[in-house]
Write a protein that holds these residues in place. Structure first.
Motif, PDB file in Angstrom:
ATOM      1  N   VAL A 128       0.817  -1.211   0.000  1.00 54.49           N
ATOM      2  CA  VAL A 128       0.000   0.000   0.000  1.00 54.49           C
ATOM      3  C   VAL A 128       0.856   1.269   0.000  1.00 54.49           C
ATOM      4  O   VAL A 128       0.348   2.375   0.184  1.00 54.49           O
ATOM      5  CB  VAL A 128      -0.992   0.030   1.201  1.00 54.49           C
ATOM      6  N   LYS A 147      -5.944   5.886   5.445  1.00 49.56           N
ATOM      7  CA  LYS A 147      -6.759   4.930   4.673  1.00 49.56           C
ATOM      8  C   LYS A 147      -5.894   3.752   4.242  1.00 49.56           C
ATOM      9  O   LYS A 147      -6.313   2.597   4.291  1.00 49.56           O
ATOM     10  CB  LYS A 147      -7.316   5.566   3.399  1.00 49.56           C
ATOM     11  N   ARG A 148      -4.674   4.074   3.771  1.00 50.36           N
ATOM     12  CA  ARG A 148      -3.815   2.980   3.288  1.00 50.36           C
ATOM     13  C   ARG A 148      -3.365   2.088   4.443  1.00 50.36           C
ATOM     14  O   ARG A 148      -3.236   0.877   4.281  1.00 50.36           O
ATOM     15  CB  ARG A 148      -2.633   3.550   2.503  1.00 50.36           C
ATOM     16  N   LEU A 151      -6.157  -0.100   5.117  1.00 49.53           N
ATOM     17  CA  LEU A 151      -6.229  -1.130   4.067  1.00 49.53           C
ATOM     18  C   LEU A 151      -5.185  -2.223   4.317  1.00 49.53           C
ATOM     19  O   LEU A 151      -5.488  -3.415   4.208  1.00 49.53           O
ATOM     20  CB  LEU A 151      -6.022  -0.461   2.702  1.00 49.53           C
ATOM     21  N   ARG A 175      -5.200  11.703  -4.740  1.00 53.18           N
ATOM     22  CA  ARG A 175      -5.071  10.575  -3.796  1.00 53.18           C
ATOM     23  C   ARG A 175      -6.157   9.540  -4.068  1.00 53.18           C
ATOM     24  O   ARG A 175      -5.937   8.336  -3.938  1.00 53.18           O
ATOM     25  CB  ARG A 175      -5.164  11.073  -2.354  1.00 53.18           C
ATOM     26  N   LEU A 179      -5.619   5.635  -4.827  1.00 51.93           N
ATOM     27  CA  LEU A 179      -6.282   4.588  -4.036  1.00 51.93           C
ATOM     28  C   LEU A 179      -7.056   3.647  -4.960  1.00 51.93           C
ATOM     29  O   LEU A 179      -7.022   2.426  -4.795  1.00 51.93           O
ATOM     30  CB  LEU A 179      -7.218   5.234  -3.004  1.00 51.93           C
ATOM     31  N   LEU A 182      -4.774   1.346  -6.528  1.00 46.20           N
ATOM     32  CA  LEU A 182      -4.353   0.335  -5.556  1.00 46.20           C
ATOM     33  C   LEU A 182      -5.398  -0.783  -5.447  1.00 46.20           C
ATOM     34  O   LEU A 182      -5.057  -1.970  -5.407  1.00 46.20           O
ATOM     35  CB  LEU A 182      -4.142   1.027  -4.200  1.00 46.20           C
TER      36      LEU A 182
END
Ligand SMILES: Nc1ncnc2c1ncn2[C@@H]1O[C@H](COP(=O)(O)OP(=O)(O)OP(=O)(O)O)[C@@H](O)[C@H]1O
Length: 330
Positions: A128, A147-148, A151, A175, A179, A182
Motif C-alpha cells: 500500500v 486509509k492505506r 487497508l 489521492r 487509491l 491500488l
C-alpha cells in the motif's frame, strides 16, 4: 480466490424506520463491485449485515456455506477472518504506531511469532506504499495514509472478501486516483471479492466491474458497469450522471409536487462510458470484461464518445492489440 456473497430478501429496520424492504442480489466472487446511493439509504448498515455486526429483520446473507444472520458467535468469529474491512476513517488505534496497528489482527487472531508477523506487516505496508512509516502514530499521518494503513490492516489475514466503506471520503482527487489504482492492483494480485461503498461518481464510473444503487428502501439495480452506466432508469441515470433532474432530491427522494415542478424529466443521454481502470502493470484482470461487450450483447449503442481514453485511444478498437501484446493473465 474470492468468494461469492448472495443476499436474499433482506429487510432491515430500526424501530419504525425501514431501511430496506427486500434486497436480493449476488456479489460475484473475485470481482470489484461498488454500492452507491443517497445518504441514509443504508450502505454502511448493509456492510455491517454482511459481517454479522447487525442482523437483518428478515432474509439471508450467504457467504460460502454459511448464512450470516443464523451463525452462532463462534462461527461468526471464524467467518469474519474471511473478511478484511476498511472503515471510513481507517479506524486505527490512536495510541499505537502504524506497525502495531497493522500487526494487531495477526496478534489477535493467529499464533504467529513476531518474526513472521514482521514479514507480513512489512509486505502489506509495501503493497500500500507505506514502507518507512512504521513508527508514526495515526495522528502524525495524512488522511490518505490513514486509509492505506487501514487497508494494509484489512489485508494481513489474507481475506477472501474486502469491504471498504467510503475509502475515498476526504481524499483529494489525486489521492483518490492512487487509491483506486491500488484497489485494482490488489484485486489483480489477490483475486479477492471487493465491495466498495462510495459517493464518488468518478470512482464508480471507472473502478468496479459491477455497480449497485440503493434508493427508496431497496436496491434499484445491480449489474455490470456497462449496464448501469448506460441505463435510462430515472434514478440510476440521475445518480450516475450526477444530475439534479430526477426522482432523487435533497432529502433522499422528491415528492410528487417537486417532480411535477420539474415537468416531464427529459430523457437524458447517459454520459460517455470511460475505459475501465487497468492494473498498473497492464494485465487484464480475470473479472474484466472486454470493453463494449455487455452493450453489444444487449444490442445497446454505447453513449457517444465512450471508451476513448485521455490519450485519445479508442478501447473498442485497441483492445485486441492489448490482448495480442500478451497482457491476458496466463
Ligand atoms: N445502530 C443503529 N441504530 C439506529 N439507527 C441506525 C443505526 N445504524 C444506522 N442507523 C440509521 O440507518 C440509516 C442508514 O444509515 P447508514 O449509515 O447505513 O447510511 P449510508 O447510506 O451509509 O449513509 P451515508 O452515505 O450518509 O454514509 C440512517 O438513517 C441511520 O441513522
Amino acid at each position: 480466490m474470492g468468494i461469492e456473497i448472495r443476499v436474499e430478501g433482506l429487510k432491515k429496520s430500526f424501530g419504525r424506520q425501514v431501511i430496506w424492504e427486500d434486497v436480493s442480489f449476488t456479489i460475484p466472487a473475485g470481482e470489484i463491485s461498488a454500492l452507491l446511493g443517497p445518504s441514509g439509504t443504508g450502505k454502511s448498515v448493509f456492510l455491517k449485515n454482511l459481517v454479522g455486526l447487525l442482523r437483518p429483520d428478515r432474509g439471508h446473507v450467504y457467504v460460502g456455506d454459511g448464512d450470516v444472520p443464523r451463525l452462532r458467535e463462534n462461527q461468526l468469529y471464524e467467518l469474519r477472518r474471511k473478511f478484511g474491512v476498511l472503515f471510513q476513517d481507517g479506524a486505527l488505534f490512536g495510541s499505537m504506531n502504524i506497525y502495531d496497528n497493522i500487526a494487531f489482527p495477526l496478534r489477535e487472531h493467529t499464533s504467529k511469532g513476531e518474526s513472521e508477523i514482521r514479514r507480513i506487516v512489512l509486505e502489506k505496508m509495501e503493497m500500500v506504499g507505506l514502507s518507512g512509516a512504521e513508527e508514526k502514530l495515526p495522528g502524525e499521518i495524512s488522511g490518505g495514509m490513514k486509509k492505506r494503513a487501514g487497508l494494509a490492516r484489512a489485508l494481513v489475514l489474507n481475506p477472501e472478501i474486502i469491504l471498504a466503506d467510503e475509502p475515498d471520503s476526504g481524499l483529494d482527487p489525486v489521492r483518490t486516483a492512487y487509491l483506486n489504482q491500488l484497489f485494482v492492483d490488489l484485486n489483480a494480485d489477490l483475486g479477492a471479492t471487493f465491495l466498495i461503498v462510495t459517493h464518488d461518481i468518478g470512482t464508480a464510473r471507472v473502478l468496479p466491474d459491477n455497480l449497485g444503487l440503493l434508493f427508496r428502501r431497496g436496491l434499484v439495480m445491480f449489474g455490470p458497469r456497462e449496464m448501469i452506466l448506460s441505463s435510462t432508469h430515472p434514478a440510476v441515470n440521475q445518480f450516475f450522471n450526477a444530475r439534479r433532474q430526477g426522482p432523487i432530491g435533497m432529502a433522499e427522494e422528491k415528492d410528487q409536487a417537486q417532480l411535477d415542478d420539474e415537468g416531464e424529466a427529459p430523457q437524458t443521454m447517459p454520459a460517455p462510458i470511460q475505459p475501465q481502470l487497468m492494473p498498473s502493470d497492464g494485465r487484464v484482470r480475470p473479472a474484466m470484461r472486454r470493453p463494449g461487450e455487455w452493450l453489444a450483447q444487449h444490442n445497446i449503442k454505447p453513449p457517444p464518445g465512450s471508451f476513448i481514453d485521455d490519450e485519445g485511444r479508442d478501447w473498442l478498437k485497441d483492445w485486441d492489440d492489448l490482448i495480442d501484446n500478451g497482457h491476458r493473465p496466463r
